[in-house]
Design a protein around this motif. Structure first.
Motif, PDB file in Angstrom:
ATOM      1  N   ALA A 147     -10.403  48.429  16.188  1.00 39.02           N
ATOM      2  CA  ALA A 147      -9.790  48.652  14.871  1.00 39.02           C
ATOM      3  C   ALA A 147      -9.332  47.314  14.288  1.00 39.02           C
ATOM      4  N   ASP A 148      -8.753  46.454  15.134  1.00 38.55           N
ATOM      5  CA  ASP A 148      -8.343  45.108  14.680  1.00 38.55           C
ATOM      6  C   ASP A 148      -9.547  44.322  14.178  1.00 38.55           C
ATOM      7  N   ALA A 149     -10.684  44.420  14.883  1.00 36.59           N
ATOM      8  CA  ALA A 149     -11.876  43.662  14.506  1.00 36.59           C
ATOM      9  C   ALA A 149     -12.395  44.102  13.139  1.00 36.59           C
ATOM     10  N   ILE A 150     -12.378  45.392  12.884  1.00 35.64           N
ATOM     11  CA  ILE A 150     -12.831  45.889  11.584  1.00 35.64           C
ATOM     12  C   ILE A 150     -11.880  45.436  10.482  1.00 35.64           C
ATOM     13  N   ARG A 151     -10.591  45.554  10.752  1.00 36.88           N
ATOM     14  CA  ARG A 151      -9.614  45.091   9.758  1.00 36.88           C
ATOM     15  C   ARG A 151      -9.811  43.599   9.485  1.00 36.88           C
ATOM     16  N   ASP A 152      -9.960  42.824  10.534  1.00 35.18           N
ATOM     17  CA  ASP A 152     -10.137  41.374  10.358  1.00 35.18           C
ATOM     18  C   ASP A 152     -11.391  41.059   9.548  1.00 35.18           C
ATOM     19  N   ALA A 153     -12.483  41.776   9.805  1.00 30.71           N
ATOM     20  CA  ALA A 153     -13.720  41.542   9.043  1.00 30.71           C
ATOM     21  C   ALA A 153     -13.517  41.892   7.579  1.00 30.71           C
ATOM     22  N   LEU A 154     -12.837  42.991   7.312  1.00 32.43           N
ATOM     23  CA  LEU A 154     -12.584  43.387   5.924  1.00 32.43           C
ATOM     24  C   LEU A 154     -11.726  42.333   5.212  1.00 32.43           C
ATOM     25  N   VAL A 155     -10.760  41.776   5.928  1.00 28.11           N
ATOM     26  CA  VAL A 155      -9.834  40.827   5.312  1.00 28.11           C
ATOM     27  C   VAL A 155     -10.463  39.442   5.184  1.00 28.11           C
ATOM     28  N   THR A 156     -11.062  38.938   6.257  1.00 23.47           N
ATOM     29  CA  THR A 156     -11.523  37.544   6.259  1.00 23.47           C
ATOM     30  C   THR A 156     -12.904  37.370   5.640  1.00 23.47           C
ATOM     31  N   THR A 157     -13.801  38.296   5.885  1.00 24.28           N
ATOM     32  CA  THR A 157     -15.162  38.169   5.369  1.00 24.28           C
ATOM     33  C   THR A 157     -15.307  38.778   3.975  1.00 24.28           C
ATOM     34  N   PHE A 158     -14.619  39.889   3.751  1.00 25.08           N
ATOM     35  CA  PHE A 158     -14.834  40.624   2.498  1.00 25.08           C
ATOM     36  C   PHE A 158     -13.614  40.603   1.577  1.00 25.08           C
ATOM     37  N   GLY A 163      -2.498  43.108   3.225  1.00 25.08           N
ATOM     38  CA  GLY A 163      -1.431  44.095   3.139  1.00 25.08           C
ATOM     39  C   GLY A 163      -1.911  45.507   2.867  1.00 25.08           C
ATOM     40  N   GLN A 164      -3.207  45.632   2.589  1.00 26.05           N
ATOM     41  CA  GLN A 164      -3.767  46.949   2.272  1.00 26.05           C
ATOM     42  C   GLN A 164      -4.214  47.701   3.534  1.00 26.05           C
ATOM     43  N   LEU A 165      -4.282  47.012   4.688  1.00 26.81           N
ATOM     44  CA  LEU A 165      -4.858  47.611   5.893  1.00 26.81           C
ATOM     45  C   LEU A 165      -3.963  47.429   7.110  1.00 26.81           C
ATOM     46  N   GLU A 166      -3.840  48.480   7.917  1.00 27.14           N
ATOM     47  CA  GLU A 166      -3.156  48.385   9.209  1.00 27.14           C
ATOM     48  C   GLU A 166      -4.064  49.003  10.269  1.00 27.14           C
ATOM     49  N   ALA A 167      -4.271  48.295  11.376  1.00 30.16           N
ATOM     50  CA  ALA A 167      -5.151  48.776  12.440  1.00 30.16           C
ATOM     51  C   ALA A 167      -4.346  49.510  13.513  1.00 30.16           C
ATOM     52  N   VAL A 168      -4.866  50.658  13.943  1.00 30.51           N
ATOM     53  CA  VAL A 168      -4.202  51.472  14.965  1.00 30.51           C
ATOM     54  C   VAL A 168      -5.255  51.981  15.944  1.00 30.51           C
ATOM     55  N   GLY A 169      -5.030  51.809  17.243  1.00 30.40           N
ATOM     56  CA  GLY A 169      -5.927  52.365  18.253  1.00 30.40           C
ATOM     57  C   GLY A 169      -5.340  53.620  18.857  1.00 30.40           C
ATOM     58  N   LEU A 170      -6.116  54.711  18.871  1.00 29.35           N
ATOM     59  CA  LEU A 170      -5.658  55.956  19.501  1.00 29.35           C
ATOM     60  C   LEU A 170      -6.490  56.317  20.727  1.00 29.35           C
ATOM     61  N   GLY A 171      -7.458  55.477  21.094  1.00 26.59           N
ATOM     62  CA  GLY A 171      -8.252  55.749  22.297  1.00 26.59           C
ATOM     63  C   GLY A 171      -8.877  57.133  22.267  1.00 26.59           C
ATOM     64  N   GLU A 172      -8.659  57.880  23.326  1.00 25.83           N
ATOM     65  CA  GLU A 172      -9.216  59.234  23.412  1.00 25.83           C
ATOM     66  C   GLU A 172      -8.141  60.296  23.206  1.00 25.83           C
ATOM     67  N   GLU A 173      -7.025  59.912  22.606  1.00 24.07           N
ATOM     68  CA  GLU A 173      -5.888  60.839  22.480  1.00 24.07           C
ATOM     69  C   GLU A 173      -6.017  61.805  21.312  1.00 24.07           C
TER      70      GLU A 173
END
Length: 196
Positions: A147-158, A163-173
């Protein structure tokens, strides 16, 4: 089937979920900016759920319901399901948070949608999910990294505002299909509109 070592088998692909009512878009080639906009727009006020609350709840869920697979749902799951969201697949290298090059076009389409006046200024959770293969805490960590990697790509590359995005991992929960915990459909990330 569970593994004694923290090996997240089957996690070479990862899906991103953006959309309303958990509708899945399996074919990346069919994805369009308008589909994303239409599914995400419409939030009128900030939602009373924080990214920190979600992360904390996922970890507590593992400790409260230990074992290979939890049959319980996250307390916030019903509330999340009511929010605007969209599903799309993003692929990663096996056991890695490196987005595969072929998925950057999809990430770019997502960024195009977030740059439109319909979504600009709103806040989104990029929520990572895995299937139930492997260790639950490991999957929780891997989903956060992806999730962090996708957020970072959206912010740095695109150039989506950070401030528009927050990354959260929920695994298999929060499995999308609890009857098939190891199924590919459970590997995903959600982009959830949490308002202004």
């Amino acid at each position: 089937m569970k593994f004694n070592t923290p090996l997240p088998t089957g996690l070479a692909t990862f899906a991103v979920v953006f959309g309303l009512g958990l509708s899945a878009v399996n074919a990346q080639t069919a994805l369009s900016r308008n589909e994303i906009v239409n599914s995400l727009q419409g939030a009128q006020a900030k939602v009373d759920i924080s990214a920190d609350d979600l992360r904390k709840q996922a970890l507590e869920h593992i400790k409260k319901y230990p074992g290979d697979n939890s049959t319980e749902v996250l307390p916030l799951a019903a509330k999340l399901a009511q929010l605007r969201q969209f599903n799309v697949e993003i692929t990663f290298d096996f056991d890695s948070d490196r987005i595969r090059p072929e998925s950057y076009e999809t990430v770019g389409i997502i960024a195009d949608a977030l740059h439109t006046p319909y979504l600009m200024g709103q806040t989104f959770f990029v929520v990572g999910h895995t299937d139930a293969k492997g260790d639950r805490e490991y999957n929780l960590n891997l989903s956060q990294r992806r999730a962090d990697a996708i957020r970072d790509a959206l912010v740095t590359t695109f150039r989506v505002p950070a401030g528009q995005l927050e990354a959260v991992g929920l695994g298999e929960e929060q499995l999308r299909d609890p009857s098939k915990p190891d199924a590919e459909i459970n590997r995903r990330v959600q982009l959830i509109n949490v308002g202004f």
